[in-house]
Design a protein around this motif. Sequence first.
Motif, short mmCIF file in Angstrom:
data_model
loop_
_atom_site.label_atom_id
_atom_site.label_comp_id
_atom_site.label_asym_id
_atom_site.label_seq_id
_atom_site.Cartn_x
_atom_site.Cartn_y
_atom_site.Cartn_z
N ASP A 148 -4.91 -5.85 -23.74
CA ASP A 148 -6.27 -5.80 -24.27
C ASP A 148 -7.19 -5.04 -23.31
O ASP A 148 -7.99 -4.19 -23.73
CB ASP A 148 -6.82 -7.21 -24.50
CG ASP A 148 -6.45 -7.76 -25.87
OD1 ASP A 148 -6.12 -6.95 -26.76
OD2 ASP A 148 -6.48 -8.99 -26.04
N GLU A 149 -7.07 -5.36 -22.03
CA GLU A 149 -7.90 -4.72 -21.01
C GLU A 149 -7.60 -3.22 -20.93
O GLU A 149 -8.51 -2.38 -20.86
CB GLU A 149 -7.65 -5.38 -19.65
CG GLU A 149 -8.44 -4.77 -18.50
CD GLU A 149 -8.08 -5.41 -17.17
OE1 GLU A 149 -8.04 -4.69 -16.15
OE2 GLU A 149 -7.83 -6.64 -17.15
N LEU A 150 -6.30 -2.88 -20.93
CA LEU A 150 -5.90 -1.48 -20.83
C LEU A 150 -6.34 -0.71 -22.08
O LEU A 150 -6.72 0.47 -21.99
CB LEU A 150 -4.39 -1.37 -20.65
CG LEU A 150 -3.81 -2.01 -19.38
CD1 LEU A 150 -2.29 -1.90 -19.38
CD2 LEU A 150 -4.40 -1.35 -18.13
N THR A 151 -6.28 -1.35 -23.23
CA THR A 151 -6.71 -0.71 -24.47
C THR A 151 -8.20 -0.43 -24.45
O THR A 151 -8.65 0.67 -24.81
CB THR A 151 -6.36 -1.59 -25.69
OG1 THR A 151 -4.96 -1.85 -25.71
CG2 THR A 151 -6.78 -0.91 -26.98
N LYS A 152 -8.97 -1.42 -24.03
CA LYS A 152 -10.42 -1.26 -23.96
C LYS A 152 -10.81 -0.12 -23.03
O LYS A 152 -11.71 0.67 -23.32
CB LYS A 152 -11.05 -2.57 -23.46
CG LYS A 152 -12.56 -2.51 -23.29
CD LYS A 152 -13.10 -3.81 -22.75
CE LYS A 152 -14.60 -3.74 -22.50
NZ LYS A 152 -15.12 -5.00 -21.91
N ASN A 153 -10.11 -0.01 -21.91
CA ASN A 153 -10.43 1.03 -20.92
C ASN A 153 -9.71 2.34 -21.17
O ASN A 153 -9.88 3.30 -20.42
CB ASN A 153 -10.07 0.53 -19.51
CG ASN A 153 -10.85 -0.71 -19.11
OD1 ASN A 153 -11.97 -0.92 -19.57
ND2 ASN A 153 -10.24 -1.55 -18.28
N GLN A 154 -8.87 2.38 -22.22
CA GLN A 154 -8.04 3.57 -22.52
C GLN A 154 -7.28 4.02 -21.27
O GLN A 154 -7.20 5.20 -20.95
CB GLN A 154 -8.90 4.70 -23.08
CG GLN A 154 -9.55 4.38 -24.41
CD GLN A 154 -10.21 5.57 -25.06
OE1 GLN A 154 -9.59 6.62 -25.23
NE2 GLN A 154 -11.48 5.44 -25.41
N ASP A 155 -6.74 3.05 -20.58
CA ASP A 155 -5.99 3.30 -19.35
C ASP A 155 -4.55 3.69 -19.72
O ASP A 155 -3.78 2.87 -20.22
CB ASP A 155 -6.00 2.03 -18.49
CG ASP A 155 -5.52 2.29 -17.07
OD1 ASP A 155 -4.65 3.16 -16.90
OD2 ASP A 155 -6.01 1.62 -16.14
N ASN A 156 -4.20 4.94 -19.47
CA ASN A 156 -2.89 5.43 -19.90
C ASN A 156 -1.88 5.55 -18.76
O ASN A 156 -0.85 6.22 -18.91
CB ASN A 156 -3.04 6.79 -20.61
CG ASN A 156 -3.82 7.78 -19.77
OD1 ASN A 156 -3.71 7.81 -18.55
ND2 ASN A 156 -4.63 8.60 -20.42
#
Length: 562
Positions: A148-156
């Motif tokens: 969820d956190e990575l999705t919100k931050n668009q962390d790829n």
Amino acid sequence: MKRKFLIAAVSLIFAFAWSQESSAPEVIENVLSESENSQTQSSALDETVSEETLQNSAPEIPDASLPENAASKIPDERETENYDAISGSQPSESIKFKYTREKIHPADARPKKHDTSKNYIDRSKNYEKNCNDILKYGLEGQITELIDELTKNQDNRFVDGIYDLFQETKSVAVKEKILEYFTKLKDPCLASYAVEIINDPYDEKNSIVEKCFKYISEADIKDANPGLVDLVDKEEDAYFTGALSALGETGGREEALFLADYLDRDDLNVSQRQALMRVLGRIKAVETWQKISEIAKDENENTFVRMYAAEAIGAMEKPESEDILVELFESNDPNLRTYVIKGISYFNDKKSSDLITQALRDSQYKVRLEAVSAVGKNRINNAVPFLIFRCKDKDEQKQVKEKCYSVIADLNTSEGNDYLISVLKDKKIGDAAKAKVSAALLEYNHAGTKEVIELARSALKSDIQKNLRYALGKEFAKYDRSEFADICAEYIASDDVATQGTGLDIWAKGRYSSVKAAVEEIAKDAEEEVLPEEKEKPKGYQFGAKKKNANAKKAKRILEQS
């Protein structure tokens, strides 16, 4: 049968002959001769019919010696069965466009190579290790929270680890979160899985199927189109709308022709017809324009179906749509007028601009709101005075005013910029409006940055304006701009915990070197231990004890992320 009939006939003839005293052989010979002639004529007739049938089965070649219009025309089978989607004519109700694409199964693929040089919120090595460990060893709840956190931050940075996890996990919750993650990144690496689900969704949870619909739409996976068409064709309520919506994003000409046949059906409910209108417009199915334009003009049609039809004919961008939409804007239904503006916003000429400008004065705020959006979309600078008037109107709806602030800032006209800056300086205007104007000015960054910073300085000095102070701080924290360094330092120097915390957020985004020392000073409190003499004091005794900064841990964490 013929033989029995013949014997019976001969018997009668014998009886008749004897009664007439005629010669029996002579009579028999006459009868047999007549029977044989009858069979010969019947055979010749059959041959004639057969020849005529064969001749009619092939196109007739006209006699060159005859006038052109004298040659009888034999209809071409292909011609009669061809569905003319452009004109809307349909020779026979039983004839429809045949969708011929077969379901396919795309090959497995790894995630795309994403840009890993972007400015991540947490860039520390420790953070990366912790994330990788959770993906490998974490519990379901820990994994879903991290994704969820990575999705919100668009962390790829973790696409490969997340992809590998998807292949091995049995958790539906984890699969759904990973689908959401790659949907946000628009990465087609899960195309094989998603297409397989769409091709045969019946043993899967509806939540997974819905995620696949969204994923296919965002990642533009055209290999899913045959499966989507199949689900639409079966008209199952559980999948119809999702499949149709996905086709609106991935569909092409063949899918448009397939959907065109649905316009003639009487068994679709209102919501299905609404969805169909929107999709045909989205995929610009100009083959269906004639039918949809007639639906839009039909006053006996369902209002919502007409609304989406009006938007659809605009989205198709056929010049003929403009006059229809202008006429439809005279409707008494504000919902229809709203969607007329949506439709005509696909055109950018005088006719569309005039209608959009007229809509800014509509009696219904929803129509005005859509018109403001259209002004921004089509860059109608001449409409800025109308937008300013709407902002000044005390009776105007809040949503319309806020949209006007944003569009005025985006259009970047001198008249518009001057007005927005004047709002920041006007003491009669409330802080909520000033915060929205500031957000618009900072977002487009054409003008007003200096004035927004001065407004924040003023709010830092007054506790009455704390809400404005926090709102402006959140806006500063969205952007990495060198001009924010000084105001960042002033936020961090505040005695108010929330204000200082907002200052740390601003610094986390910009990492201003001139402010780093102040952040390090705050972080020290997170490392200091309680003095020995303080340990000997009674547990409840607090006098003289040093109060730790509530933002110390936050400051330390932000520093570790750099």
